[in-house]
Design an enzyme around this catalytic site. Structure first.
Site, short mmCIF file in Angstrom:
data_model
loop_
_atom_site.label_atom_id
_atom_site.label_comp_id
_atom_site.label_asym_id
_atom_site.label_seq_id
_atom_site.Cartn_x
_atom_site.Cartn_y
_atom_site.Cartn_z
CD GLU A 66 5.09 5.71 1.84
OE1 GLU A 66 3.92 4.98 1.59
OE2 GLU A 66 5.82 5.30 0.93
CG ASP A 237 2.99 5.27 -4.68
OD1 ASP A 237 1.86 5.92 -4.25
OD2 ASP A 237 4.02 6.00 -4.88
#
Length: 358
Positions: A66, A237
């Site tokens: 990410e 998450d």
């Protein structure tokens, strides 16, 4: 003493893992967490000053990579971070990270830093900041479900910021629980090594779930959550990764960082798109209520947001000034004649060859 800048190049401060560890030790973890909470709170209180977007994620079967960017139009920060639960089987970290702080006006990087340690610090600081807002005021017992790399930071942050006195530990791997208990032995906390989730949550006013598997798991079932507790759910998450039974969410008041990201990645990905949530910045500035009754279940659906990373990097930038907790990286080409990058390349290479020949 400042190193001389090589001709045609600009040096960028860099905080290595070694220097980050030295900095943390020199400040002291409780003091650092307290100061970091202040930085995060300051930035949440100016929430509208920031550019905000869900993080850019590249998913694979084994994990995710990410990029987490944000800017307050003065500084720009991004973090590179991965999440690969399968790495445990390879004796590798499940999460590693680094970050950059840049000047918006020039676009030049001002700081490059490790963020594996720093992410653990900012996650713990954010958890404690939120628990101070939402947990029962007399909370003294923390259940910590999942005793991996973040566990000690979470426990010490809750002790420092919220006054927790006892930590009840559980992990499916008893070695992880033993590791955490050993590391926390000198903190003054009472430590209970538990054999089950049921045992761990017994008497806890704050329950933190922090597990690593990339799957829709039910780490915490509805029958284990009594009235009045605060749940700090930090393991869910990414898409397809959850820890809580949906029934718990239906009984709770849910608080989030940035709804467009949390609805993709958090516990509330299990819920309808219009499932009601409260944004943390609104509680901090008094626009929305937090805990309003003793029987209320509050749930922080924590996925981690870029503004928290911005705060953490801003904090590190301030703390390393005029210290030796940094190195200078020869990172940026910066020719005297800004149009002559080609000529600068030749001069640098030529100077190196000339020096080697002597």
């Amino acid at each position: 003493m400042q190193k001389p800048v090589p001709s045609g190049r600009a040096l960028v401060p860099f905080v290595s893992v070694e220097n980050m560890a030295r900095l943390i030790t020199s400040i002291g973890l409780p003091r650092l967490l307290t100061e970091l909470v202040d930085y995060i709170e300051q930035d949440f209180l100016r929430w509208q000053s920031f550019e905000k977007s869900p993080r850019l994620a590249s998913h694979s079967e084994g994990g995710v990579i990410e990029l987490m960017p944000t800017s307050d139009h003065v500084n720009y920060v991004f973090k590179y971070v991965n999440g690969h639960p399968v790495n445990l089987q390879r004796n590798l970290q499940t999460v590693v990270a680094f970050g950059v702080l840049s000047d918006v006006e020039t676009g030049y990087p001002l700081l490059l830093t490790e963020m594996t340690l720093l992410t653990a610090l900012r996650t713990a600081a954010t958890s404690a900041m939120v628990a101070r807002l939402l947990a029962p005021k007399d909370a003294r017992v923390l259940a910590l479900i999942g005793n991996g790399a973040q566990a000690e930071f979470q426990a010490i942050a809750m002790q420092t910021i919220c006054g927790i006195e006892e930590v009840r530990l559980y992990d499916i791997d008893p070695a992880a629980t033993a590791k955490t208990a050993r590391n926390l032995a000198q903190t003054g906390l009472r430590i209970a090594e538990c054999k089950s989730v049921e045992e761990a949550v017994l008497g806890a006013q704050i329950i933190t779930t922090c597990t690593a598997d990339k799957q829709n798991a039910t780490i915490l079932t509805d029958n284990l959550v009594g009235d009045g507790v605060h749940i700090n759910a930090i393991g869910g998450d990414c898409p397809g990764k959850t820890e809580l039974a949906a029934a718990i969410l239906n009984r709770s008041d849910v608080f989030v960082e940035f709804p467009p990201q949390t609805r993709i990645e958090g516990e509330i990905q299990q819920m309808p798109e219009d499932f009601p949530v409260t944004e943390l910045w609104q509680v901090l500035n008094g626009e929305r209520p937090g805990r309003v009754s003793d029987r209320q279940i509050t749930l922080f659906d924590s996925v981690g947001f870029a503004i928290e990373d911005f705060s953490a990097v801003r904090y590190i930038r301030d703390k390393i000034r005029d210290t030796d907790f940094k190195e200078d990286l020869d990172l940026l080409a910066d020719p005297d004649d800004t149009r002559d990058l080609y000529g600068m390349m030749g001069r640098i290479a030529g100077a190196r060859d000339e020096g080697a020949a002597r």
